[in-house]
Design a protein around this motif. Structure first.
Motif, short mmCIF file in Angstrom:
data_model
loop_
_atom_site.label_atom_id
_atom_site.label_comp_id
_atom_site.label_asym_id
_atom_site.label_seq_id
_atom_site.Cartn_x
_atom_site.Cartn_y
_atom_site.Cartn_z
N VAL A 1 11.68 19.31 2.37
CA VAL A 1 11.30 20.73 2.44
C VAL A 1 12.27 21.49 3.36
CG1 VAL A 1 9.54 22.30 3.33
CG2 VAL A 1 8.88 20.44 1.79
N ASN A 2 12.62 20.88 4.48
CA ASN A 2 13.58 21.54 5.38
C ASN A 2 14.91 21.78 4.68
OD1 ASN A 2 11.81 21.64 7.53
ND2 ASN A 2 12.55 19.76 8.48
N TRP A 3 15.36 20.79 3.91
CA TRP A 3 16.63 20.93 3.17
C TRP A 3 16.51 22.04 2.12
CZ3 TRP A 3 17.87 19.84 -2.06
CH2 TRP A 3 19.24 19.88 -2.35
N LEU A 4 15.41 22.07 1.40
CA LEU A 4 15.21 23.10 0.38
C LEU A 4 15.16 24.49 0.99
CD1 LEU A 4 12.47 21.32 -1.77
CD2 LEU A 4 14.80 21.81 -2.52
N ASP A 5 14.47 24.62 2.11
CA ASP A 5 14.27 25.93 2.71
C ASP A 5 15.52 26.50 3.37
OD1 ASP A 5 11.68 25.90 1.86
OD2 ASP A 5 10.79 25.43 3.81
N GLU A 6 16.52 25.65 3.60
CA GLU A 6 17.78 26.14 4.17
C GLU A 6 18.58 26.96 3.17
OE1 GLU A 6 19.85 22.70 5.47
OE2 GLU A 6 18.61 22.39 7.25
N ASP A 7 18.32 26.75 1.87
CA ASP A 7 19.09 27.44 0.83
C ASP A 7 18.21 27.52 -0.42
OD1 ASP A 7 20.80 28.22 -1.24
OD2 ASP A 7 22.50 27.11 -0.44
N GLU A 8 17.86 28.73 -0.83
CA GLU A 8 16.93 28.90 -1.94
C GLU A 8 17.49 28.44 -3.28
OE1 GLU A 8 15.48 32.88 -2.10
OE2 GLU A 8 14.34 32.71 -0.23
N SER A 9 18.80 28.18 -3.34
CA SER A 9 19.38 27.71 -4.59
C SER A 9 19.24 26.20 -4.76
CB SER A 9 20.87 28.08 -4.67
OG SER A 9 21.63 27.33 -3.75
N GLN A 54 0.86 -1.17 0.00
CA GLN A 54 0.00 0.00 0.00
C GLN A 54 0.90 1.23 0.00
OE1 GLN A 54 -3.29 -0.42 -0.20
NE2 GLN A 54 -3.05 -2.65 -0.07
N VAL A 55 0.32 2.38 -0.27
CA VAL A 55 1.10 3.63 -0.20
C VAL A 55 1.55 3.86 1.24
CG1 VAL A 55 1.06 6.12 -0.54
CG2 VAL A 55 -0.14 4.63 -2.15
N ASP A 56 2.84 4.10 1.43
CA ASP A 56 3.37 4.33 2.77
C ASP A 56 3.24 5.82 3.11
OD1 ASP A 56 4.78 4.53 5.14
OD2 ASP A 56 6.36 3.14 4.51
N THR A 57 2.06 6.18 3.58
CA THR A 57 1.77 7.59 3.82
C THR A 57 2.64 8.18 4.92
OG1 THR A 57 -0.05 6.95 5.29
CG2 THR A 57 -0.60 7.42 3.00
N GLU A 58 2.96 7.40 5.95
CA GLU A 58 3.77 7.93 7.04
C GLU A 58 5.18 8.26 6.55
OE1 GLU A 58 2.78 8.90 10.06
OE2 GLU A 58 0.82 8.45 9.20
N PHE A 59 5.75 7.37 5.75
CA PHE A 59 7.08 7.67 5.21
C PHE A 59 7.04 8.89 4.31
CE2 PHE A 59 9.77 7.36 1.39
CZ PHE A 59 10.98 7.68 1.98
N ILE A 60 6.04 9.00 3.45
CA ILE A 60 5.97 10.13 2.53
C ILE A 60 5.85 11.45 3.30
CG2 ILE A 60 4.60 11.21 0.69
CD1 ILE A 60 3.93 8.39 -0.30
N LYS A 61 5.08 11.45 4.38
CA LYS A 61 4.98 12.65 5.22
C LYS A 61 6.35 13.02 5.80
CE LYS A 61 0.20 11.82 6.78
NZ LYS A 61 -0.62 11.43 7.95
N GLU A 62 7.06 12.02 6.33
CA GLU A 62 8.37 12.27 6.91
C GLU A 62 9.37 12.72 5.85
OE1 GLU A 62 9.38 8.63 8.80
OE2 GLU A 62 7.88 8.84 10.39
N PHE A 63 9.30 12.10 4.67
CA PHE A 63 10.20 12.46 3.59
C PHE A 63 9.93 13.88 3.11
CE2 PHE A 63 11.07 12.64 -1.02
CZ PHE A 63 12.45 12.46 -0.98
N VAL A 112 1.96 15.94 -3.52
CA VAL A 112 2.53 16.14 -2.18
C VAL A 112 3.45 17.36 -2.16
CG1 VAL A 112 4.15 15.14 -0.51
CG2 VAL A 112 2.31 13.72 -1.47
N PHE A 113 4.20 17.57 -3.26
CA PHE A 113 5.15 18.68 -3.33
C PHE A 113 4.63 19.82 -4.21
CE2 PHE A 113 7.96 15.21 -2.02
CZ PHE A 113 8.69 15.84 -1.02
N LYS A 114 3.31 19.98 -4.27
CA LYS A 114 2.71 20.96 -5.20
C LYS A 114 3.20 22.39 -4.98
CE LYS A 114 -1.53 21.52 -2.43
NZ LYS A 114 -1.07 20.62 -1.31
N ASP A 115 3.61 22.73 -3.75
CA ASP A 115 4.09 24.09 -3.49
C ASP A 115 5.50 24.32 -4.02
OD1 ASP A 115 1.72 24.72 -2.20
OD2 ASP A 115 2.48 24.12 -0.22
N ASP A 142 15.77 5.55 5.75
CA ASP A 142 16.65 6.00 6.82
C ASP A 142 17.02 7.46 6.55
OD1 ASP A 142 18.60 6.50 8.71
OD2 ASP A 142 19.72 4.65 8.32
N LEU A 143 16.18 8.37 7.01
CA LEU A 143 16.37 9.78 6.69
C LEU A 143 17.56 10.39 7.42
CD1 LEU A 143 12.64 10.97 6.59
CD2 LEU A 143 14.12 10.25 4.71
#
Length: 229
Positions: free
Chosen positions: A32-40, A18-27, A90-93, A210-211
């Protein structure tokens, strides 16, 4: 393109049965945290077919007395596109392009996340990830699956198989072979391997869920997995 991560996400971690919704949320939170640390920073996610591909390919083989590799590939490709559409939502923004089907020409990278799925028969989404790495100037592809390391042989059939930290492309070619077959369960497919070796790419294979370990890869630190170069 600088500051780009190419993530070849196996369907085995996105939708193993089945779709692993919990993992996708964590991922999502992680990326997003990695992206937001540096706009480039940007990321390309190439999604495999997972459980849906496996189930429907099996059903096709059970029903048809003369199944073809091409039809099995198309079934797997359809599953990758379904998973890809989910990740795009999930990443529409951050993802403003449609799901990429042809990695050679589609997508202008209008956002900061690009999502790609299966292209055409003859190879897996691993090959798409290599094509996108070439196109956008990335030197490394992260191959993320349910396998933590690459072994010297299949550990399920060979109890003497040992995990490997580093290997050359020539060494890996001896493991993966030269031919692609639909649903072939290997860390990186033979067609992708050939192109990656020609381009001089590095592939880092690790357990995708393993994030904490994935953050080490992103930061260029020692990680638990296998590097092919």
């Amino acid at each position: 393109m600088e500051n780009i991560q190419i993530l070849d996400l196996g369907g085995s971690i996105v939708a193993p049965d089945q779709v692993d919704t919990e993992f996708i949320k964590e991922f999502k939170t992680f990326l997003v945290n990695w992206l937001d640390e540096d706009e480039s920073r940007k990321a390309i996610l190439i999604i495999g077919g997972g459980g849906a591909a496996r189930k429907y390919q099996t059903a096709y083989r059970d029903i048809d007395n003369n199944p073809t590799d091409e039809e099995q590939d198309w079934i797997g490709i359809a599953a990758t596109r379904l998973n890809g559409q989910l990740l795009k939502g999930v990443f529409k923004d951050y993802c403003f392009d449609d799901v990429i089907i042809n990695p050679e020409t589609e997508g202008s990278f209008k956002g900061r996340v690009m999502v790609a799925a299966g292209w055409k028969p003859g190879f897996s989404t691993d090959y798409d990830s290599v094509v996108l790495a070439k196109r956008f100037g990335a030197k490394t592809v992260l191959s993320l699956s349910n396998i933590a390391k690459i072994y010297t042989d299949d550990p399920k059939t060979n109890p003497n198989a040992e995990p490997v930290d580093n290997m050359t492309w020539d060494e890996y070619k001896k493991l993966c072979g030269n031919e692609w077959t639909p649903g072939k369960n290997i860390p990186f497919d033979p067609v992708a391997t050939k192109l990656a070796a020609e381009l001089g790419l590095t592939v880092k294979a690790a357990a995708g869920k393993d994030l904490y370990n994935l953050k080490k890869i992103f930061d260029g630190k020692d990680f638990f997995g296998t590097t092919i170069s």
